[in-house]
Design a protein around this motif. Structure first.
Motif, mmCIF file in Angstrom:
data_model
loop_
_atom_site.group_PDB
_atom_site.id
_atom_site.type_symbol
_atom_site.label_atom_id
_atom_site.label_comp_id
_atom_site.label_asym_id
_atom_site.label_seq_id
_atom_site.Cartn_x
_atom_site.Cartn_y
_atom_site.Cartn_z
ATOM 1 N N GLN A 224 0.835 -1.201 0.000
ATOM 2 C CA GLN A 224 0.000 0.000 0.000
ATOM 3 C C GLN A 224 0.876 1.261 0.000
ATOM 4 O O GLN A 224 0.519 2.271 -0.608
ATOM 5 N N GLN B 194 1.906 1.860 -3.465
ATOM 6 C CA GLN B 194 0.753 2.407 -4.208
ATOM 7 C C GLN B 194 0.528 3.871 -3.839
ATOM 8 O O GLN B 194 0.314 4.725 -4.704
ATOM 9 N N LEU B 195 0.621 4.135 -2.519
ATOM 10 C CA LEU B 195 0.379 5.500 -2.027
ATOM 11 C C LEU B 195 1.368 6.499 -2.613
ATOM 12 O O LEU B 195 0.988 7.590 -3.034
ATOM 13 N N SER C 247 0.474 7.249 -6.024
ATOM 14 C CA SER C 247 -0.933 7.614 -6.252
ATOM 15 C C SER C 247 -1.123 9.116 -6.462
ATOM 16 O O SER C 247 -2.186 9.555 -6.863
ATOM 17 N N ASP D 203 -1.519 11.238 -4.289
ATOM 18 C CA ASP D 203 -2.569 11.705 -3.373
ATOM 19 C C ASP D 203 -2.108 13.023 -2.729
ATOM 20 O O ASP D 203 -1.128 13.042 -1.987
#
Lengths: 240, 229
Positions: free
Chosen positions: B10, B13-14, B17, B19
């Motif tokens: 994760q 991915q983060l 991402s 984000d």
């Protein structure tokens, strides 16, 4: 004989009331090699530090080039004198940077002089080596080169070849002799090695318990000393 | 173990991402710690050097204070800064409580003893004969001090690395004085605490991995600097 570069008058240095140097009178002449011999703890190294203005006398004075020096010593005067100590303390840097260090302090560039001196002390192959990876003899040669590159008027040598092998001793003695001969540098050599004093210096003095016992030309000093303590020291019979 | 693996993936991915909330947390962490480190280095290195070089009578007492400061619990520092900056406190007029400024102040207090104490130790570790040698070569007082600091540089860098590690990973002080406000004072460590409390373990692990990676990269950078020295 040339004019005195140093005149030491009633010079006394005490550490916590213990007298380490107590010299009534001593003259060192410009351009000479003068050796100070004596046993360990005689005050020889302290005398050199006083001559290099690294210590302040407790009493008395040092007249340097006809100027009485007490209190603040101008940086220009301090920079005319340097010492090569028994244990070379090199900077965490390469050989060339170490040799050029004193020039940097004076705002001068590390030019061809640095490489010339490195070659003179026989270290050209190690010019860019790390100074801390050198042998004891090589380190001392770097220390000597670092002192010579600034072209001092007075070079003070504090047991510069103690613990070195005969090759390095011979090399350093030759460089010192050449420096004195070619550039007229005044050299004060402190050593407990009477043979070295005999080889290098035309004039020798004996220090004992902080006092200068006897000063004379080398032949007289070794062959016909006036003081029985000098006679005992040169014969190796002094117990200390 | 599954939780850990999931958290690790994760994290990857983060990171990719994009984000904005995550990047805000990362940037705030770096900004707060970076500024705190900068200030504590700017003050701590000269103070440590001065203490290492001087022979003042109070040095023993100051050293004891600094070494005690090196072990200060961050939460106690947080409490102290909180009281100082709270509305009724002496510095309440600044209005810094629950802002990044308060977090920087707290981290400076944590980092300063580390930087100055370890710098002092590094300076004291330099061969005392070096000072005599450089003076003999014609160094002025300032040049002499600079020579000692240059010789102690490996230890000084280690001091800064230790301080960085100490403040990037601390949570107690920034939590108390920052308040962990989303979009304002949330940093990596406080976000990890929050996500652990709310059962978002994977996200907490992911943030932990990012924090470790940042600390690792910063240390590698400083060690490279040390290596060059």
């Amino acid at each position: 004989m040339s004019a005195p570069i140093y005149r030491v008058e009633n010079l006394r240095k005490e550490y916590e009331r213990r007298v380490v140097v107590d010299v009534e009178q001593l003259e060192i002449y410009a351009g000479e090699i003068f050796a100070v011999v004596g046993p360990s703890g005689a005050g020889k190294s302290t005398l050199l530090r006083l001559l290099n203005f690294l210590e302040t006398p407790t009493y008395g004075q040092i007249v340097y080039r006809d100027r009485v020096l007490d209190g603040h010593i101008p940086i220009e005067t301090r920079r005319q004198v340097t010492t090569v100590f028994q244990r070379p303390v090199l900077l965490r840097a390469g050989v060339r940077d170490n040799v050029a260090y004193g020039l940097g302090l004076r705002g001068q560039r590390a030019d061809g002089r640095v490489d010339e001196i490195i070659a003179q002390v026989g270290l050209q192959a190690l010019t860019y080596a790390s100074a801390h990876k050198l042998s004891g003899g090589e380190m001392q040669r770097v220390a000597l080169a670092r002192a010579l590159v600034i072209e001092p008027r007075v070079l003070l040598l504090d047991e510069p070849t103690a613990n070195l092998d005969p090759y390095n001793v011979g090399l350093i003695e030759e460089i010192v002799r050449e420096q004195n001969r070619a550039r007229g540098t005044t050299i004060v050599l402190v050593t407990h090695n009477v043979f070295q004093a005999k080889r290098l210096a035309p004039r020798v003095g004996l220090m004992l318990n902080g006092r200068v016992i006897e000063v004379g030309n080398t032949q007289q000093f070794f062959d016909a000393p006036h003081d029985p303590r000098t006679a005992a020291f040169v014969r190796g019979e002094m117990v200390y | 173990m599954d939780e850990l693996t999931r958290g690790f993936f994760q994290a990857i991915q983060l990171i990719f991402s994009a984000d904005p909330a995550l990047y805000e947390i990362i940037f705030l962490s770096l900004r707060v710690t970076g500024l705190a480190l900068l200030v504590s280095t700017a003050i701590g290195v000269p103070v440590g050097a001065a203490l290492g070089l001087s022979n003042i009578r109070a040095r023993g007492f100051i050293t004891a204070l600094l070494y005690t400061g090196m072990g200060l619990p961050p939460v106690v520092v947080g409490l102290f800064v909180y009281l100082m900056l709270s509305r009724s406190g002496p510095f309440g007029v600044f209005g810094w409580l629950f802002t990044p400024s308060a977090m920087i102040v707290a981290q400076i207090i944590i980092a300063f003893p580390l930087v100055s104490g370890l710098t002092m130790a590094a300076v004291q570790g330099v061969d005392p004969a070096l000072r005599l040698q450089v003076r003999s070569l014609g160094a002025t007082r300032a040049q002499e001090v600079w020579a000692v600091l240059r010789e102690a540089r490996l230890g000084v860098i280690a001091a800064i690395v230790a301080a960085f590690g100490g403040i990037i990973s601390e949570v107690g002080a920034v939590m108390l004085v920052g308040g962990n406000i989303e979009g304002k004072t949330r940093v990596l460590t406080t976000a990890i605490v929050l996500n652990t409390r709310t059962g978002e373990f994977s996200l907490a692990i992911a943030l932990g991995v990012i924090l470790l990676a940042l600390a690792f990269l910063a240390n590698v950078a400083m060690l490279r600097l040390q290596g060059k020295s």
